[in-house]
Design an enzyme around this catalytic site. Structure first.
Site, PDB file in Angstrom:
ATOM      1  N   HIS A   1       0.705  -1.222   0.073  1.00 22.24           N
ATOM      2  CA  HIS A   1      -0.026  -0.120   0.122  1.00 22.24           C
ATOM      3  C   HIS A   1       0.779   1.262  -0.018  1.00 22.24           C
ATOM      4  O   HIS A   1       0.365   2.403   0.595  1.00 22.24           O
ATOM      5  CB  HIS A   1      -0.915  -0.057   1.199  1.00 22.24           C
ATOM      6  CG  HIS A   1      -2.052  -1.124   0.963  1.00 22.24           C
ATOM      7  ND1 HIS A   1      -3.215  -0.713   0.170  1.00 22.24           N
ATOM      8  CD2 HIS A   1      -2.137  -2.204   1.160  1.00 22.24           C
ATOM      9  CE1 HIS A   1      -3.746  -1.765  -0.071  1.00 22.24           C
ATOM     10  NE2 HIS A   1      -3.332  -2.936   1.042  1.00 22.24           N
ATOM     11  N   THR A   2       2.199   1.286  -0.666  1.00 20.90           N
ATOM     12  CA  THR A   2       2.719   2.294  -0.786  1.00 20.90           C
ATOM     13  C   THR A   2       2.793   2.872  -2.108  1.00 20.90           C
ATOM     14  O   THR A   2       3.251   3.978  -2.519  1.00 20.90           O
ATOM     15  CB  THR A   2       4.175   1.907  -0.405  1.00 20.90           C
ATOM     16  OG1 THR A   2       4.663   0.978  -1.074  1.00 20.90           O
ATOM     17  CG2 THR A   2       4.441   1.571   1.013  1.00 20.90           C
ATOM     18  N   ASP A   3       2.484   1.927  -3.325  1.00 23.44           N
ATOM     19  CA  ASP A   3       2.389   2.436  -4.453  1.00 23.44           C
ATOM     20  C   ASP A   3       1.954   3.660  -4.904  1.00 23.44           C
ATOM     21  O   ASP A   3       2.354   4.373  -5.437  1.00 23.44           O
ATOM     22  CB  ASP A   3       2.370   1.027  -5.581  1.00 23.44           C
ATOM     23  CG  ASP A   3       1.083   0.535  -5.461  1.00 23.44           C
ATOM     24  OD1 ASP A   3       0.244   0.784  -4.481  1.00 23.44           O
ATOM     25  OD2 ASP A   3       0.754  -0.409  -6.245  1.00 23.44           O
TER      26      ASP A   3
ATOM     27  N   GLY B   1      -8.372 -14.284  -6.856  1.00 21.72           N
ATOM     28  CA  GLY B   1      -8.592 -13.917  -5.435  1.00 21.72           C
ATOM     29  C   GLY B   1      -7.646 -14.090  -4.435  1.00 21.72           C
ATOM     30  O   GLY B   1      -7.777 -13.919  -3.324  1.00 21.72           O
TER      31      GLY B   1
ATOM     32  N   LEU C   1      -2.454 -12.439  -5.838  1.00 22.29           N
ATOM     33  CA  LEU C   1      -1.219 -12.626  -6.512  1.00 22.29           C
ATOM     34  C   LEU C   1      -1.169 -12.081  -8.029  1.00 22.29           C
ATOM     35  O   LEU C   1      -0.646 -12.530  -8.789  1.00 22.29           O
ATOM     36  CB  LEU C   1      -0.933 -14.189  -6.583  1.00 22.29           C
ATOM     37  CG  LEU C   1      -0.639 -14.860  -5.314  1.00 22.29           C
ATOM     38  CD1 LEU C   1      -0.583 -16.346  -5.410  1.00 22.29           C
ATOM     39  CD2 LEU C   1       0.382 -14.357  -4.658  1.00 22.29           C
ATOM     40  N   SER C   2      -2.587 -11.144  -8.258  1.00 25.49           N
ATOM     41  CA  SER C   2      -2.400 -10.401  -9.122  1.00 25.49           C
ATOM     42  C   SER C   2      -2.975 -11.131 -10.531  1.00 25.49           C
ATOM     43  O   SER C   2      -2.252 -10.920 -11.534  1.00 25.49           O
ATOM     44  CB  SER C   2      -1.079  -9.752  -9.577  1.00 25.49           C
ATOM     45  OG  SER C   2      -0.902  -8.736  -8.622  1.00 25.49           O
TER      46      SER C   2
ATOM     47  N   GLU D   1      -7.567  -1.048 -15.300  1.00 27.57           N
ATOM     48  CA  GLU D   1      -8.014  -1.353 -14.016  1.00 27.57           C
ATOM     49  C   GLU D   1      -8.963  -0.099 -13.257  1.00 27.57           C
ATOM     50  O   GLU D   1      -9.716  -0.571 -12.714  1.00 27.57           O
ATOM     51  CB  GLU D   1      -6.675  -1.815 -13.078  1.00 27.57           C
ATOM     52  CG  GLU D   1      -7.227  -2.258 -11.535  1.00 27.57           C
ATOM     53  CD  GLU D   1      -7.260  -3.782 -11.629  1.00 27.57           C
ATOM     54  OE1 GLU D   1      -6.796  -4.480 -12.412  1.00 27.57           O
ATOM     55  OE2 GLU D   1      -8.229  -4.423 -10.713  1.00 27.57           O
TER      56      GLU D   1
ATOM     57  N   ASP E   1       1.299  -4.022  -9.410  1.00 29.37           N
ATOM     58  CA  ASP E   1       1.095  -5.216  -9.933  1.00 29.37           C
ATOM     59  C   ASP E   1       1.319  -5.237 -11.583  1.00 29.37           C
ATOM     60  O   ASP E   1       1.986  -6.442 -11.981  1.00 29.37           O
ATOM     61  CB  ASP E   1      -0.316  -5.689  -9.827  1.00 29.37           C
ATOM     62  CG  ASP E   1      -1.093  -5.624  -8.396  1.00 29.37           C
ATOM     63  OD1 ASP E   1       0.129  -5.710  -7.397  1.00 29.37           O
ATOM     64  OD2 ASP E   1      -2.065  -5.690  -7.935  1.00 29.37           O
TER      65      ASP E   1
END
Ligand code: GLA
Length: 413
Positions: free
Chosen positions: A61-63, A149, A152-153, A187, A199
């Site tokens: 959650h840094t991207d 789900g 793992l993208s 996305e 991702d």
């Protein structure tokens, strides 16, 4: 499992059917995929492409906050087989999904109502929006072995394989970073998730046995060797029923934005990752909303942990790397609140095992997978103990995969 039934209906008389079960992903061979294409479309495929899923080692959650991430591409991913058609339509079919969609060229820029096709379609829409004329129809067949789900993208693999394939077919000449951006935009617009670039970037730029140390602000990156002597990267799938849906994810993105706005009252800041710990300690209290403050605290700490972890890895200090992974999980649990009981149970059980250097949730969170660094001799015990204890605590049977770090998108033939 849908895939099994669909494929079964195509191959009723065959007994060497590939069954995706949740324990062993039996990889289809290239020939089997080509045979399936022939079955579905009655002609041979003309090109085959592949793009991988990813596991993020640290930097969560840094991207979308302009920070660092450290993912690697996996050896499993999504294949796309395609052939031109003369019907001026795009045909989408998947061996993982029962639904087939056929679209005219004038239907390529709007999302469909709840369909897997939105992932590849969203990518084609980006080509159209960039002014690329679509004059050639294609018949497409997708097949992927990234567990859905699982965090793992699988969606990024689907997006990037489509972007890579159309870039090649239409000779648009975009580089890999641009293809990742196309996937991310798709996305945003078609899956309605305001995700960061990690991702799609990992799926496009991955390299065998390397992790990508990516600055998500500048998109500069370094491929760092992850050849760990006597240690494996182990992925544990919680099979948790909770998923990080677009609502919870977009809410985190919005909370970070609110934190940046609050900080701007005292200092001009573009993104949370601009602040180091010292600066955050000084001006962080400008974020008066308690939730937004905790989200920001996670991001600032996680960016530093990622930098420290990469430095430790380069110095061969895997112990430190592992400890930073544990700290990352704790921060995602307490400050960012994206773990949940299943991911916490999986990480806590892993932390108890001798020979585990570090363990944390990976990806968006809530459900999905953890990633652990485990000494070779501890792998069997890990699977047995963590498997047993996790099941006892959650009632869910987990799965474990030893990660093989593979290459980013490529044309198979
Ligand atoms: C999801 C998103 C990524 C990233 C991670 C969390 O996987 O698609 O962009 O934000 O969550 O690190």
């Amino acid at each position: 499992m849908k895939f099994y039934y669909f494929y079964l209906s195509l191959h009723e008389k065959k007994n060497d059917i590939i069954i995706i079960n949740t324990v062993n992903y039996n990889i289809m061979t290239l020939n089997e995929l080509k045979e399936a294409f022939l079955d579905v479309y009655g002609k041979n495929s003309q090109a085959v492409y592949f793009s991988p899923g990813r596991v993020n080692l640290i930097g969560e959650h840094t991207d979308y906050n302009g920070g660092f991430v450290f993912p690697c591409a996996l050896s499993f991913g999504t294949f796309l087989l395609m052939a031109k058609n003369d019907d001026k339509v795009m045909r989408f079919r998947s061996l993982n999904q029962p639904e087939e969609i056929v679209l005219d060229f004038n239907q390529l820029t709007e999302p469909l109502d709840k369909s897997w096709v939105n992932y590849p379609l969203g990518v084609i829409a980006q080509f159209v929006k960039r002014g690329i004329a679509i004059e050639q129809g294609y018949d497409m067949l997708f097949w992927g072995d990234v567990p859905n789900g699982a965090g793992l993208s699988s969606s990024a693999a689907l997006e990037v394989v489509t972007a890579f394939a159309f870039n090649d077919q239409l000779n648009t000449g975009y580089d890999r970073t641009e293809l990742a951006k196309i996937g991310q935009k798709s996305e945003h617009e078609f899956a309605k998730v305001n995700c960061g670039i990690m991702d799609q970037f990992a799926s496009a730029q991955g390299k065998k046995d390397r992790a990508i140390f990516l600055n998500c602000d500048t998109l500069e990156f370094e491929l760092v060797p992850v050849k760990l002597e006597g240690i494996k990267v182990l992925i544990s799938n919680t099979h948790s029923p909770h998923k990080l849906d677009s609502g919870a994810y977009n809410q985190r993105v919005a909370e970070c934005k609110a934190a940046v706005e609050a900080l701007n009252k005292v200092k001009s800041v573009k993104c949370l990752a601009e602040l180091d710990q010292k600066e955050f300690d000084e001006i962080g209290t400008a974020i008066t909303d308690k939730v937004a403050y905790r989200r920001a605290r996670h991001v600032v700490g996680e960016v530093q942990r990622t930098v420290d972890a990469v430095e430790a890895l380069k110095a061969g200090d895997i112990e430190t790397f592992g400890k930073l992974m544990n700290a990352s999980h704790v921060s995602l649990r307490d400050d960012y609140e994206v773990t949940g009981p299943e991911l916490d149970a999986m990480a806590e059980e892993a932390w108890k095992i001798e020979g585990v250097l570090g363990s944390r949730m990976t990806g968006g969170g809530f459900g999905g997978c953890t990633v652990s660094l485990v000494k070779d001799e501890a792998i069997d015990n890990f699977k047995e103990q963590v498997g047993k204890n996790y099941e006892k605590r959650t009632g869910i049977k987990p799965d474990f995969y030893v990660a093989e770090i593979g290459d980013g998108a490529y044309r198979v033939e």
